[in-house]
Write a protein that holds these residues in place. Structure first.
Motif, PDB file in Angstrom:
ATOM      1  N   GLN A  22       0.840  -1.187   0.000  1.00  0.00           N
ATOM      2  CA  GLN A  22       0.000   0.000   0.000  1.00  0.00           C
ATOM      3  C   GLN A  22       0.877   1.239   0.000  1.00  0.00           C
ATOM      4  O   GLN A  22       1.776   1.365   0.840  1.00  0.00           O
ATOM      5  N   ILE A  23       0.621   2.133  -0.947  1.00  0.00           N
ATOM      6  CA  ILE A  23       1.392   3.366  -1.063  1.00  0.00           C
ATOM      7  C   ILE A  23       0.435   4.533  -0.852  1.00  0.00           C
ATOM      8  O   ILE A  23      -0.478   4.735  -1.643  1.00  0.00           O
ATOM      9  N   ALA A  24       0.641   5.288   0.216  1.00  0.00           N
ATOM     10  CA  ALA A  24      -0.193   6.458   0.482  1.00  0.00           C
ATOM     11  C   ALA A  24       0.160   7.560  -0.519  1.00  0.00           C
ATOM     12  O   ALA A  24       1.319   7.710  -0.913  1.00  0.00           O
ATOM     13  N   ASP A  25      -0.849   8.310  -0.929  1.00  0.00           N
ATOM     14  CA  ASP A  25      -0.627   9.408  -1.868  1.00  0.00           C
ATOM     15  C   ASP A  25       0.414  10.394  -1.337  1.00  0.00           C
ATOM     16  O   ASP A  25       1.190  10.957  -2.096  1.00  0.00           O
ATOM     17  N   GLU A  26       0.456  10.591  -0.017  1.00  0.00           N
ATOM     18  CA  GLU A  26       1.432  11.518   0.555  1.00  0.00           C
ATOM     19  C   GLU A  26       2.862  11.034   0.340  1.00  0.00           C
ATOM     20  O   GLU A  26       3.779  11.837   0.189  1.00  0.00           O
ATOM     21  N   VAL A  27       3.064   9.734   0.291  1.00  0.00           N
ATOM     22  CA  VAL A  27       4.400   9.188   0.022  1.00  0.00           C
ATOM     23  C   VAL A  27       4.834   9.571  -1.389  1.00  0.00           C
ATOM     24  O   VAL A  27       5.967   9.981  -1.614  1.00  0.00           O
ATOM     25  N   VAL A  28       3.925   9.472  -2.343  1.00  0.00           N
ATOM     26  CA  VAL A  28       4.225   9.869  -3.720  1.00  0.00           C
ATOM     27  C   VAL A  28       4.534  11.363  -3.764  1.00  0.00           C
ATOM     28  O   VAL A  28       5.472  11.799  -4.439  1.00  0.00           O
ATOM     29  N   ALA A  29       3.792  12.160  -3.005  1.00  0.00           N
ATOM     30  CA  ALA A  29       4.034  13.606  -2.954  1.00  0.00           C
ATOM     31  C   ALA A  29       5.403  13.920  -2.352  1.00  0.00           C
ATOM     32  O   ALA A  29       6.114  14.807  -2.828  1.00  0.00           O
ATOM     33  N   ASP A  69      -2.473  13.144  -8.115  1.00  0.00           N
ATOM     34  CA  ASP A  69      -3.714  12.436  -8.394  1.00  0.00           C
ATOM     35  C   ASP A  69      -3.339  11.055  -8.885  1.00  0.00           C
ATOM     36  O   ASP A  69      -2.768  10.914  -9.969  1.00  0.00           O
ATOM     37  N   VAL A  70      -3.622  10.047  -8.068  1.00  0.00           N
ATOM     38  CA  VAL A  70      -3.282   8.675  -8.414  1.00  0.00           C
ATOM     39  C   VAL A  70      -4.541   7.967  -8.889  1.00  0.00           C
ATOM     40  O   VAL A  70      -5.541   7.925  -8.185  1.00  0.00           O
ATOM     41  N   LEU A  71      -4.486   7.430 -10.114  1.00  0.00           N
ATOM     42  CA  LEU A  71      -5.592   6.669 -10.697  1.00  0.00           C
ATOM     43  C   LEU A  71      -5.061   5.305 -11.096  1.00  0.00           C
ATOM     44  O   LEU A  71      -4.210   5.207 -11.977  1.00  0.00           O
ATOM     45  N   ASP A  72      -5.554   4.252 -10.443  1.00  0.00           N
ATOM     46  CA  ASP A  72      -5.096   2.884 -10.694  1.00  0.00           C
ATOM     47  C   ASP A  72      -3.573   2.807 -10.552  1.00  0.00           C
ATOM     48  O   ASP A  72      -3.068   2.931  -9.460  1.00  0.00           O
ATOM     49  N   THR A  73      -2.851   2.631 -11.663  1.00  0.00           N
ATOM     50  CA  THR A  73      -1.392   2.522 -11.591  1.00  0.00           C
ATOM     51  C   THR A  73      -0.688   3.695 -12.262  1.00  0.00           C
ATOM     52  O   THR A  73       0.464   3.589 -12.649  1.00  0.00           O
ATOM     53  N   SER A  74      -1.384   4.823 -12.388  1.00  0.00           N
ATOM     54  CA  SER A  74      -0.761   6.007 -12.979  1.00  0.00           C
ATOM     55  C   SER A  74      -0.975   7.210 -12.061  1.00  0.00           C
ATOM     56  O   SER A  74      -1.870   7.218 -11.223  1.00  0.00           O
ATOM     57  N   LYS A 101       9.515  12.462 -12.552  1.00  0.00           N
ATOM     58  CA  LYS A 101       8.961  11.306 -13.271  1.00  0.00           C
ATOM     59  C   LYS A 101       9.792  10.057 -12.990  1.00  0.00           C
ATOM     60  O   LYS A 101       9.262   9.000 -12.630  1.00  0.00           O
ATOM     61  N   SER A 102      11.096  10.179 -13.107  1.00  0.00           N
ATOM     62  CA  SER A 102      11.998   9.053 -12.897  1.00  0.00           C
ATOM     63  C   SER A 102      11.929   8.538 -11.460  1.00  0.00           C
ATOM     64  O   SER A 102      11.860   7.323 -11.226  1.00  0.00           O
ATOM     65  N   ALA A 103      11.939   9.443 -10.491  1.00  0.00           N
ATOM     66  CA  ALA A 103      11.925   9.050  -9.077  1.00  0.00           C
ATOM     67  C   ALA A 103      10.641   8.306  -8.725  1.00  0.00           C
ATOM     68  O   ALA A 103      10.677   7.252  -8.088  1.00  0.00           O
ATOM     69  N   ILE A 104       9.501   8.828  -9.149  1.00  0.00           N
ATOM     70  CA  ILE A 104       8.225   8.186  -8.829  1.00  0.00           C
ATOM     71  C   ILE A 104       8.125   6.830  -9.500  1.00  0.00           C
ATOM     72  O   ILE A 104       7.742   5.838  -8.869  1.00  0.00           O
ATOM     73  N   GLU A 105       8.485   6.750 -10.780  1.00  0.00           N
ATOM     74  CA  GLU A 105       8.375   5.480 -11.494  1.00  0.00           C
ATOM     75  C   GLU A 105       9.323   4.427 -10.919  1.00  0.00           C
ATOM     76  O   GLU A 105       8.948   3.264 -10.758  1.00  0.00           O
ATOM     77  N   ASN A 106      10.550   4.822 -10.585  1.00  0.00           N
ATOM     78  CA  ASN A 106      11.523   3.871 -10.042  1.00  0.00           C
ATOM     79  C   ASN A 106      11.185   3.403  -8.633  1.00  0.00           C
ATOM     80  O   ASN A 106      11.387   2.239  -8.292  1.00  0.00           O
ATOM     81  N   MET A 107      10.663   4.296  -7.809  1.00  0.00           N
ATOM     82  CA  MET A 107      10.426   3.958  -6.404  1.00  0.00           C
ATOM     83  C   MET A 107       9.066   3.307  -6.154  1.00  0.00           C
ATOM     84  O   MET A 107       8.922   2.552  -5.194  1.00  0.00           O
ATOM     85  N   LEU A 110       4.588   3.132 -10.273  1.00  0.00           N
ATOM     86  CA  LEU A 110       3.486   3.846 -10.917  1.00  0.00           C
ATOM     87  C   LEU A 110       3.970   4.463 -12.225  1.00  0.00           C
ATOM     88  O   LEU A 110       5.132   4.813 -12.366  1.00  0.00           O
ATOM     89  N   SER A 111       3.069   4.630 -13.175  1.00  0.00           N
ATOM     90  CA  SER A 111       3.380   5.301 -14.431  1.00  0.00           C
ATOM     91  C   SER A 111       2.986   6.771 -14.296  1.00  0.00           C
ATOM     92  O   SER A 111       1.854   7.082 -13.925  1.00  0.00           O
ATOM     93  N   VAL A 112       3.923   7.672 -14.569  1.00  0.00           N
ATOM     94  CA  VAL A 112       3.649   9.106 -14.445  1.00  0.00           C
ATOM     95  C   VAL A 112       3.079   9.626 -15.763  1.00  0.00           C
ATOM     96  O   VAL A 112       3.725   9.538 -16.803  1.00  0.00           O
ATOM     97  N   ILE A 113       1.861  10.149 -15.693  1.00  0.00           N
ATOM     98  CA  ILE A 113       1.190  10.702 -16.870  1.00  0.00           C
ATOM     99  C   ILE A 113       1.776  12.069 -17.216  1.00  0.00           C
ATOM    100  O   ILE A 113       2.128  12.333 -18.355  1.00  0.00           O
ATOM    101  N   ASP A 114       1.844  12.947 -16.208  1.00  0.00           N
ATOM    102  CA  ASP A 114       2.408  14.276 -16.432  1.00  0.00           C
ATOM    103  C   ASP A 114       2.918  14.876 -15.128  1.00  0.00           C
ATOM    104  O   ASP A 114       2.514  14.473 -14.042  1.00  0.00           O
ATOM    105  N   VAL A 115       3.842  15.822 -15.288  1.00  0.00           N
ATOM    106  CA  VAL A 115       4.388  16.588 -14.168  1.00  0.00           C
ATOM    107  C   VAL A 115       4.232  18.053 -14.550  1.00  0.00           C
ATOM    108  O   VAL A 115       4.937  18.556 -15.420  1.00  0.00           O
ATOM    109  N   ASN A 116       3.270  18.723 -13.920  1.00  0.00           N
ATOM    110  CA  ASN A 116       2.988  20.125 -14.200  1.00  0.00           C
ATOM    111  C   ASN A 116       3.701  20.988 -13.174  1.00  0.00           C
ATOM    112  O   ASN A 116       3.588  20.757 -11.971  1.00  0.00           O
TER     113      ASN A 116
END
Length: 128
Positions: A22-29, A69-74, A101-107, A110-116
């Motif tokens: 389980q990955i909390a959204d705050e961890v991704v942030a 915003d995490v949707l399924d695996t992206s 993008k690289s840090a989130i995908e590697n750790m 998840l697939s990163v759709i965009d980084v605004n």
């Protein structure tokens, strides 16, 4: 303490499910905030601390200025940054986008759709 916005991903071993990750959204942030502040020219996340203070004040502050915003695996990431004066905004933003993008995908896997990226301010350091 349970978090409402947790995402669950199956962990597989030899075609059998071993358990859940389980990955909390705050961890991704937090991952996004750390990755962004590693880039030269980024002063800090907007409304955030710098990397030097992380040890004293804790990791939770690194998620400020980051919306995920995490949707399924992206995932879609929105960052608010304070820049150092004198750096090229397009160049720094491109580096931030690639590093986040690289840090989130590697750790996380998840697939990163965009980084605004939003530039919220410019840090003018008189000692430079």
């Amino acid at each position: 303490m349970e978090h409402e916005n947790r995402n669950t991903y199956p962990l597989r071993h030899d075609k059998e499910t071993v358990g859940e990750v389980q990955i909390a959204d705050e961890v991704v942030a937090i991952i996004a905030g750390l990755a962004a502040t590693e880039i030269e020219g980024v002063a800090s996340m907007a409304g955030n601390i710098t990397n030097e203070l992380v040890g004293k004040l804790g990791m939770k502050n690194l998620s400020k200025g980051v919306k995920v915003d995490v949707l399924d695996t992206s995932v879609s990431v929105d960052l608010s940054l304070n820049m150092e004066y004198g750096y090229s905004i397009p160049d720094v933003c491109a580096q931030v986008q690639e590093r986040v993008k690289s840090a989130i995908e590697n750790m996380t896997g998840l697939s990163v759709i965009d980084v605004n990226v939003k530039i919220a301010g410019v840090n003018i350091d008189k000692t430079r």
